[in-house]
Design a protein around this motif. Sequence first.
Motif, PDB file in Angstrom:
ATOM      1  N   VAL A  21       0.868  -1.176   0.000  1.00  0.00           N
ATOM      2  CA  VAL A  21       0.000   0.000   0.000  1.00  0.00           C
ATOM      3  C   VAL A  21       0.901   1.220   0.000  1.00  0.00           C
ATOM      4  CG1 VAL A  21      -1.804   1.281   1.196  1.00  0.00           C
ATOM      5  CG2 VAL A  21      -1.770  -1.202   1.327  1.00  0.00           C
ATOM      6  N   CYS A  22       0.675   2.136  -0.922  1.00  0.00           N
ATOM      7  CA  CYS A  22       1.494   3.346  -1.043  1.00  0.00           C
ATOM      8  C   CYS A  22       0.808   4.489  -0.301  1.00  0.00           C
ATOM      9  CB  CYS A  22       1.688   3.696  -2.516  1.00  0.00           C
ATOM     10  SG  CYS A  22       2.794   5.093  -2.793  1.00  0.00           S
ATOM     11  N   LEU A  23       1.446   4.981   0.754  1.00  0.00           N
ATOM     12  CA  LEU A  23       0.914   6.075   1.560  1.00  0.00           C
ATOM     13  C   LEU A  23       1.743   7.325   1.316  1.00  0.00           C
ATOM     14  CD1 LEU A  23       0.343   4.240   4.970  1.00  0.00           C
ATOM     15  CD2 LEU A  23      -1.321   4.663   3.148  1.00  0.00           C
ATOM     16  N   THR A  77       0.238  11.422  11.506  1.00  0.00           N
ATOM     17  CA  THR A  77      -0.909  10.594  11.132  1.00  0.00           C
ATOM     18  C   THR A  77      -0.511   9.549  10.105  1.00  0.00           C
ATOM     19  OG1 THR A  77      -2.430  12.412  11.577  1.00  0.00           O
ATOM     20  CG2 THR A  77      -3.232  10.648  10.138  1.00  0.00           C
ATOM     21  N   LEU A  78       0.329   9.932   9.162  1.00  0.00           N
ATOM     22  CA  LEU A  78       0.822   9.025   8.125  1.00  0.00           C
ATOM     23  C   LEU A  78       1.429   7.769   8.739  1.00  0.00           C
ATOM     24  CD1 LEU A  78       1.662   8.788   4.987  1.00  0.00           C
ATOM     25  CD2 LEU A  78       3.843   9.770   5.747  1.00  0.00           C
ATOM     26  N   MET A  79       2.255   7.948   9.761  1.00  0.00           N
ATOM     27  CA  MET A  79       2.905   6.803  10.394  1.00  0.00           C
ATOM     28  C   MET A  79       1.898   5.954  11.158  1.00  0.00           C
ATOM     29  SD  MET A  79       5.974   7.126   9.340  1.00  0.00           S
ATOM     30  CE  MET A  79       7.091   8.397   8.719  1.00  0.00           C
ATOM     31  N   GLY A  80       0.919   6.593  11.775  1.00  0.00           N
ATOM     32  CA  GLY A  80      -0.103   5.831  12.477  1.00  0.00           C
ATOM     33  C   GLY A  80      -0.948   4.995  11.537  1.00  0.00           C
ATOM     34  N   VAL A  81      -1.320   5.570  10.394  1.00  0.00           N
ATOM     35  CA  VAL A  81      -2.071   4.818   9.385  1.00  0.00           C
ATOM     36  C   VAL A  81      -1.245   3.637   8.887  1.00  0.00           C
ATOM     37  CG1 VAL A  81      -3.054   4.938   7.061  1.00  0.00           C
ATOM     38  CG2 VAL A  81      -3.448   6.809   8.686  1.00  0.00           C
ATOM     39  N   ALA A  82       0.033   3.875   8.655  1.00  0.00           N
ATOM     40  CA  ALA A  82       0.913   2.797   8.187  1.00  0.00           C
ATOM     41  C   ALA A  82       0.980   1.665   9.206  1.00  0.00           C
ATOM     42  CB  ALA A  82       2.308   3.351   7.922  1.00  0.00           C
ATOM     43  N   ALA A  83       1.091   2.019  10.489  1.00  0.00           N
ATOM     44  CA  ALA A  83       1.147   0.994  11.531  1.00  0.00           C
ATOM     45  C   ALA A  83      -0.132   0.164  11.547  1.00  0.00           C
ATOM     46  CB  ALA A  83       1.387   1.645  12.886  1.00  0.00           C
ATOM     47  N   GLY A  84      -1.267   0.830  11.420  1.00  0.00           N
ATOM     48  CA  GLY A  84      -2.533   0.102  11.415  1.00  0.00           C
ATOM     49  C   GLY A  84      -2.649  -0.848  10.243  1.00  0.00           C
ATOM     50  N   LEU A  85      -2.254  -0.402   9.072  1.00  0.00           N
ATOM     51  CA  LEU A  85      -2.298  -1.267   7.895  1.00  0.00           C
ATOM     52  C   LEU A  85      -1.333  -2.439   8.032  1.00  0.00           C
ATOM     53  CD1 LEU A  85      -2.519   1.458   5.122  1.00  0.00           C
ATOM     54  CD2 LEU A  85      -4.258  -0.269   5.618  1.00  0.00           C
ATOM     55  N   ALA A  86      -0.167  -2.177   8.593  1.00  0.00           N
ATOM     56  CA  ALA A  86       0.813  -3.239   8.775  1.00  0.00           C
ATOM     57  C   ALA A  86       0.295  -4.290   9.759  1.00  0.00           C
ATOM     58  CB  ALA A  86       2.136  -2.666   9.265  1.00  0.00           C
ATOM     59  N   ARG A  87      -0.423  -3.865  10.772  1.00  0.00           N
ATOM     60  CA  ARG A  87      -1.039  -4.793  11.721  1.00  0.00           C
ATOM     61  C   ARG A  87      -2.020  -5.745  11.032  1.00  0.00           C
ATOM     62  NH1 ARG A  87       0.689  -6.391  16.698  1.00  0.00           N
ATOM     63  NH2 ARG A  87       1.040  -4.640  18.103  1.00  0.00           N
ATOM     64  N   GLU A  88      -2.589  -5.287   9.937  1.00  0.00           N
ATOM     65  CA  GLU A  88      -3.582  -6.087   9.213  1.00  0.00           C
ATOM     66  C   GLU A  88      -2.969  -6.875   8.055  1.00  0.00           C
ATOM     67  OE1 GLU A  88      -6.719  -6.510  10.249  1.00  0.00           O
ATOM     68  OE2 GLU A  88      -6.015  -5.349  11.982  1.00  0.00           O
ATOM     69  N   ILE A 141       5.446   2.031  15.174  1.00  0.00           N
ATOM     70  CA  ILE A 141       6.072   1.161  14.172  1.00  0.00           C
ATOM     71  C   ILE A 141       7.222   0.341  14.752  1.00  0.00           C
ATOM     72  CG2 ILE A 141       7.333   1.135  11.991  1.00  0.00           C
ATOM     73  CD1 ILE A 141       5.702   3.638  11.183  1.00  0.00           C
ATOM     74  N   ALA A 142       8.276   1.014  15.252  1.00  0.00           N
ATOM     75  CA  ALA A 142       9.465   0.286  15.707  1.00  0.00           C
ATOM     76  C   ALA A 142       9.170  -0.577  16.931  1.00  0.00           C
ATOM     77  CB  ALA A 142      10.587   1.272  16.009  1.00  0.00           C
ATOM     78  N   LEU A 143       8.442  -0.044  17.886  1.00  0.00           N
ATOM     79  CA  LEU A 143       8.128  -0.801  19.105  1.00  0.00           C
ATOM     80  C   LEU A 143       7.447  -2.122  18.782  1.00  0.00           C
ATOM     81  CD1 LEU A 143       7.850  -1.072  22.199  1.00  0.00           C
ATOM     82  CD2 LEU A 143       5.746   0.268  22.041  1.00  0.00           C
ATOM     83  N   ASN A 144       6.598  -2.108  17.772  1.00  0.00           N
ATOM     84  CA  ASN A 144       5.849  -3.303  17.396  1.00  0.00           C
ATOM     85  C   ASN A 144       6.503  -4.114  16.283  1.00  0.00           C
ATOM     86  OD1 ASN A 144       3.355  -2.945  19.103  1.00  0.00           O
ATOM     87  ND2 ASN A 144       3.382  -0.981  18.035  1.00  0.00           N
ATOM     88  N   GLY A 145       7.663  -3.641  15.815  1.00  0.00           N
ATOM     89  CA  GLY A 145       8.395  -4.377  14.781  1.00  0.00           C
ATOM     90  C   GLY A 145       7.607  -4.574  13.510  1.00  0.00           C
ATOM     91  N   LEU A 146       6.850  -3.560  13.097  1.00  0.00           N
ATOM     92  CA  LEU A 146       5.943  -3.705  11.963  1.00  0.00           C
ATOM     93  C   LEU A 146       6.656  -3.483  10.626  1.00  0.00           C
ATOM     94  CD1 LEU A 146       2.846  -1.849  13.442  1.00  0.00           C
ATOM     95  CD2 LEU A 146       3.168  -4.317  13.171  1.00  0.00           C
ATOM     96  N   PRO A 147       6.238  -4.174   9.577  1.00  0.00           N
ATOM     97  CA  PRO A 147       6.915  -4.103   8.272  1.00  0.00           C
ATOM     98  C   PRO A 147       6.536  -2.873   7.460  1.00  0.00           C
ATOM     99  CG  PRO A 147       5.078  -5.610   8.122  1.00  0.00           C
ATOM    100  CD  PRO A 147       5.145  -5.181   9.573  1.00  0.00           C
ATOM    101  N   VAL A 148       6.859  -1.711   7.992  1.00  0.00           N
ATOM    102  CA  VAL A 148       6.608  -0.441   7.300  1.00  0.00           C
ATOM    103  C   VAL A 148       7.895  -0.005   6.617  1.00  0.00           C
ATOM    104  CG1 VAL A 148       5.990   1.985   7.600  1.00  0.00           C
ATOM    105  CG2 VAL A 148       4.830   0.221   8.961  1.00  0.00           C
ATOM    106  N   ARG A 149       7.795   0.415   5.367  1.00  0.00           N
ATOM    107  CA  ARG A 149       8.954   0.917   4.628  1.00  0.00           C
ATOM    108  C   ARG A 149       8.843   2.432   4.537  1.00  0.00           C
ATOM    109  NH1 ARG A 149       9.713  -3.579   6.321  1.00  0.00           N
ATOM    110  NH2 ARG A 149       9.535  -5.433   5.020  1.00  0.00           N
ATOM    111  N   ILE A 150       9.720   3.131   5.221  1.00  0.00           N
ATOM    112  CA  ILE A 150       9.699   4.592   5.223  1.00  0.00           C
ATOM    113  C   ILE A 150      10.645   5.089   4.143  1.00  0.00           C
ATOM    114  CG2 ILE A 150      10.107   6.677   6.577  1.00  0.00           C
ATOM    115  CD1 ILE A 150       9.623   4.944   9.098  1.00  0.00           C
TER     116      ILE A 150
END
Length: 318
Positions: free
Chosen positions: A28-30, A58-69, A94-103
């Motif tokens: 997903v491209c944010l 907000t951008l990072m929060g949305v990314a974290a939520g999508l990564a959780r899913e 993001i980092a605390l939860n080790g989520l696969p977000v690409r910044i």
Amino acid sequence: MTAAATPSSREVYRDTAVRLLPDDERLVCLDSDTGLFNGIDFGTAADRYINVGIAEHTLMGVAAGLAREGRVPLVNTMAAFAASRALEAVKVDIALNGLPVRIAATHSGVSAGHLGPTHHALEDLAVMRTLPNMTVVVPADAATTETLFRQALEVPGPVYLRLGRNATPDLPPGPPVRLGKAQWLRRGSDITLAACGPLPVLAALAAADLLEQDGVTASVLHVHTVKPLDTEALAEAANTSLAVITVEEHWGAGGFGSAVTEALCDIAPVRVHRVAMPDAFVSVAGGQQYLARRSGITPQAIAEKAAAVLGSTRRSRP
């Protein structure tokens, strides 16, 4: 540093992402209204491009939520904003939860030099490399950008991809690019120039040419992965050179040079000297190469530092 330029790393990243999206449902491209994707046709993946506007936290929060899913978000913003304005969300969500977000952090270093200190990113490596779970990647040309971006998609946790704004020349051929493994672009026996980022790597290569004119052979190590560092290559540099000089487009405190120094203190103590941006805000506007030269990121400065270090090292030996 005047060779013919290829597309900028941010353009190469964008074009690669657009090619990958239709065939990878995870992606997903944010966007944060960067303008990088203006006029881009995402084809069948159009519904997976989301512009949240100029709201980096907000951008990072949305990314974290999508990564959780189960998604792999590609987050697009300027490096200065990713490492400061949005840092709390990067750390906690993001980092605390080790989520696969690409910044994908564009305009790094002083590549947004025309916009002044608010848009310079000279602290981002120091910030991002301290976050647990974070992988930090700094491609130095177009080819390595595409390769490292593709490899970064398979990293299980978050990745910070440091990209520039402007086109830069291609690096000379070297070993295959592998995330986490530094590239030896040149071999020498006197000193190792370990560089991170497009202009620093090019400056290190040119400095090696200058040193060769004075009978000094320098290795040039392209360190495109700042975290995790290739400690094996750094140990080899320490054991085969009289000293190591690091080169980066970043403030000296906490950045690439600091990472190398910390690593070598533990695994192979050797003299390490750093060529980096001075400990001051860049107070004038200008192009990236002009500001880098003005700040001492030049082949001449690196060669002079190397000559001084070698002279001191040889004099101190029994």
